[in-house]
Motif scaffolding. Sequence first.
Motif, PDB file in Angstrom:
ATOM      1  N   PHE A   1       0.801  -1.214   0.000  1.00  0.00           N
ATOM      2  CA  PHE A   1       0.000   0.000   0.000  1.00  0.00           C
ATOM      3  C   PHE A   1       0.837   1.269   0.000  1.00  0.00           C
ATOM      4  O   PHE A   1       1.951   1.309   0.492  1.00  0.00           O
ATOM      5  N   PHE A   2       0.228   2.330  -0.541  1.00  0.00           N
ATOM      6  CA  PHE A   2       0.797   3.665  -0.549  1.00  0.00           C
ATOM      7  C   PHE A   2       0.087   4.494   0.508  1.00  0.00           C
ATOM      8  O   PHE A   2      -1.038   4.177   0.915  1.00  0.00           O
ATOM      9  N   CYS A   3       0.724   5.588   0.944  1.00  0.00           N
ATOM     10  CA  CYS A   3       0.091   6.518   1.881  1.00  0.00           C
ATOM     11  C   CYS A   3       0.280   7.927   1.352  1.00  0.00           C
ATOM     12  O   CYS A   3       1.413   8.351   1.115  1.00  0.00           O
ATOM     13  N   ASN A   4      -0.825   8.646   1.163  1.00  0.00           N
ATOM     14  CA  ASN A   4      -0.786   9.975   0.562  1.00  0.00           C
ATOM     15  C   ASN A   4      -0.911  11.110   1.560  1.00  0.00           C
ATOM     16  O   ASN A   4      -1.102  12.259   1.175  1.00  0.00           O
ATOM     17  N   THR A   5      -0.845  10.801   2.854  1.00  0.00           N
ATOM     18  CA  THR A   5      -0.907  11.834   3.890  1.00  0.00           C
ATOM     19  C   THR A   5       0.246  11.644   4.858  1.00  0.00           C
ATOM     20  O   THR A   5       0.688  10.518   5.084  1.00  0.00           O
ATOM     21  N   ALA A   6       0.733  12.733   5.427  1.00  0.00           N
ATOM     22  CA  ALA A   6       1.809  12.654   6.416  1.00  0.00           C
ATOM     23  C   ALA A   6       1.239  12.067   7.705  1.00  0.00           C
ATOM     24  O   ALA A   6       0.246  12.557   8.237  1.00  0.00           O
ATOM     25  N   LEU A   7       1.860  10.987   8.176  1.00  0.00           N
ATOM     26  CA  LEU A   7       1.406  10.295   9.386  1.00  0.00           C
ATOM     27  C   LEU A   7       2.607   9.876  10.220  1.00  0.00           C
ATOM     28  O   LEU A   7       3.703   9.681   9.691  1.00  0.00           O
ATOM     29  N   ASN A   8       2.362   9.717  11.512  1.00  0.00           N
ATOM     30  CA  ASN A   8       3.384   9.187  12.403  1.00  0.00           C
ATOM     31  C   ASN A   8       3.230   7.686  12.541  1.00  0.00           C
ATOM     32  O   ASN A   8       2.113   7.169  12.541  1.00  0.00           O
ATOM     33  N   ARG A   9       4.345   6.990  12.677  1.00  0.00           N
ATOM     34  CA  ARG A   9       4.265   5.541  12.862  1.00  0.00           C
ATOM     35  C   ARG A   9       3.574   5.231  14.180  1.00  0.00           C
ATOM     36  O   ARG A   9       3.595   6.022  15.125  1.00  0.00           O
ATOM     37  N   GLY A  10       2.935   4.071  14.218  1.00  0.00           N
ATOM     38  CA  GLY A  10       2.219   3.638  15.412  1.00  0.00           C
ATOM     39  C   GLY A  10       0.729   3.839  15.338  1.00  0.00           C
ATOM     40  O   GLY A  10      -0.001   3.297  16.160  1.00  0.00           O
ATOM     41  N   VAL A  11       0.231   4.606  14.370  1.00  0.00           N
ATOM     42  CA  VAL A  11      -1.215   4.811  14.248  1.00  0.00           C
ATOM     43  C   VAL A  11      -1.837   3.673  13.445  1.00  0.00           C
ATOM     44  O   VAL A  11      -1.158   3.000  12.677  1.00  0.00           O
ATOM     45  N   VAL A  12      -3.124   3.477  13.627  1.00  0.00           N
ATOM     46  CA  VAL A  12      -3.868   2.463  12.893  1.00  0.00           C
ATOM     47  C   VAL A  12      -4.289   3.065  11.558  1.00  0.00           C
ATOM     48  O   VAL A  12      -4.810   4.176  11.511  1.00  0.00           O
ATOM     49  N   VAL A  13      -4.044   2.331  10.476  1.00  0.00           N
ATOM     50  CA  VAL A  13      -4.454   2.790   9.151  1.00  0.00           C
ATOM     51  C   VAL A  13      -5.521   1.851   8.594  1.00  0.00           C
ATOM     52  O   VAL A  13      -5.563   0.671   8.925  1.00  0.00           O
ATOM     53  N   THR A  14      -6.389   2.425   7.758  1.00  0.00           N
ATOM     54  CA  THR A  14      -7.477   1.667   7.152  1.00  0.00           C
ATOM     55  C   THR A  14      -7.379   1.756   5.638  1.00  0.00           C
ATOM     56  O   THR A  14      -6.750   2.667   5.102  1.00  0.00           O
ATOM     57  N   TYR A  15      -8.002   0.795   4.965  1.00  0.00           N
ATOM     58  CA  TYR A  15      -8.041   0.794   3.508  1.00  0.00           C
ATOM     59  C   TYR A  15      -8.909   1.947   3.028  1.00  0.00           C
ATOM     60  O   TYR A  15      -9.935   2.250   3.613  1.00  0.00           O
ATOM     61  N   GLN A  16      -8.516   2.564   1.919  1.00  0.00           N
ATOM     62  CA  GLN A  16      -9.273   3.669   1.344  1.00  0.00           C
ATOM     63  C   GLN A  16      -9.976   3.211   0.069  1.00  0.00           C
ATOM     64  O   GLN A  16      -9.688   2.148  -0.459  1.00  0.00           O
ATOM     65  N   ASP A  17     -10.864   4.043  -0.455  1.00  0.00           N
ATOM     66  CA  ASP A  17     -11.607   3.723  -1.675  1.00  0.00           C
ATOM     67  C   ASP A  17     -10.658   3.365  -2.804  1.00  0.00           C
ATOM     68  O   ASP A  17      -9.634   4.004  -2.990  1.00  0.00           O
ATOM     69  N   GLY A  18     -11.005   2.346  -3.578  1.00  0.00           N
ATOM     70  CA  GLY A  18     -10.202   1.934  -4.717  1.00  0.00           C
ATOM     71  C   GLY A  18      -9.177   0.878  -4.373  1.00  0.00           C
ATOM     72  O   GLY A  18      -8.532   0.325  -5.242  1.00  0.00           O
ATOM     73  N   THR A  19      -9.010   0.579  -3.080  1.00  0.00           N
ATOM     74  CA  THR A  19      -8.047  -0.422  -2.665  1.00  0.00           C
ATOM     75  C   THR A  19      -8.536  -1.809  -3.047  1.00  0.00           C
ATOM     76  O   THR A  19      -9.718  -2.088  -3.007  1.00  0.00           O
ATOM     77  N   GLY A  20      -7.631  -2.680  -3.402  1.00  0.00           N
ATOM     78  CA  GLY A  20      -7.992  -4.059  -3.681  1.00  0.00           C
ATOM     79  C   GLY A  20      -8.407  -4.300  -5.107  1.00  0.00           C
ATOM     80  O   GLY A  20      -9.258  -5.127  -5.375  1.00  0.00           O
ATOM     81  N   LEU A  21      -7.826  -3.574  -6.037  1.00  0.00           N
ATOM     82  CA  LEU A  21      -8.166  -3.764  -7.439  1.00  0.00           C
ATOM     83  C   LEU A  21      -7.164  -4.703  -8.096  1.00  0.00           C
ATOM     84  O   LEU A  21      -6.431  -4.329  -8.988  1.00  0.00           O
ATOM     85  N   GLY A  22      -7.090  -5.911  -7.622  1.00  0.00           N
ATOM     86  CA  GLY A  22      -6.150  -6.872  -8.175  1.00  0.00           C
ATOM     87  C   GLY A  22      -5.010  -7.151  -7.224  1.00  0.00           C
ATOM     88  O   GLY A  22      -4.951  -6.636  -6.129  1.00  0.00           O
ATOM     89  N   ALA A  23      -4.064  -7.967  -7.685  1.00  0.00           N
ATOM     90  CA  ALA A  23      -2.975  -8.398  -6.818  1.00  0.00           C
ATOM     91  C   ALA A  23      -1.649  -7.720  -7.129  1.00  0.00           C
ATOM     92  O   ALA A  23      -0.649  -8.046  -6.527  1.00  0.00           O
ATOM     93  N   ALA A  24      -1.623  -6.784  -8.068  1.00  0.00           N
ATOM     94  CA  ALA A  24      -0.368  -6.132  -8.441  1.00  0.00           C
ATOM     95  C   ALA A  24       0.172  -5.314  -7.282  1.00  0.00           C
ATOM     96  O   ALA A  24      -0.580  -4.698  -6.535  1.00  0.00           O
TER      97      ALA A  24
END
Length: 167
Positions: free
Chosen positions: A16-39
Amino acid sequence: MALKSDRYELQTDISFFCNTALNRGVVVTYQDGTGLGAAMDQGVAVVAATAGVAGTSAVAGILLNDVVDKDLTRTHLNQHKDEVQKGGKVTVLRKGYVVTNAIENTSSPSVGDVAYLSDTVTSTSATDGSSELGFLTDTDGGAAVAVGRFLSAKDADGYAKVEVNLP
């Protein structure tokens, strides 16, 4: 927020990619469009920190990198802090445990309590007073999403050991 070095990474995901500045240790969730294949390099496979709302927040895991927004023509990423430039690939913990302080101030977990993704829109860190998303709590507000279990109570600095066991 931060992670301490006491951790066990049984299963991680680097899809996965992350498009916002975040600190490590936080919980992240899947965003819209995630899971479009196995690439592995699909730009739509994105994670972000959000408030937990039952049925709408599929937890990806705990973020293991600091995601920063730096001008790379003036400075470089700090590899000792495992920094990743905003928009880059991140490592997400799916199974294992971490010691984190990304826990709501109002939360007072005990050993064995379920660790939920906070359904509060803003949570404050005990150390810096900033408002962020993706914090853990021991309170199921009726809409919280379970992430794992607390393996300790919070110490004087606000850190607790949290087991993550996501399917």
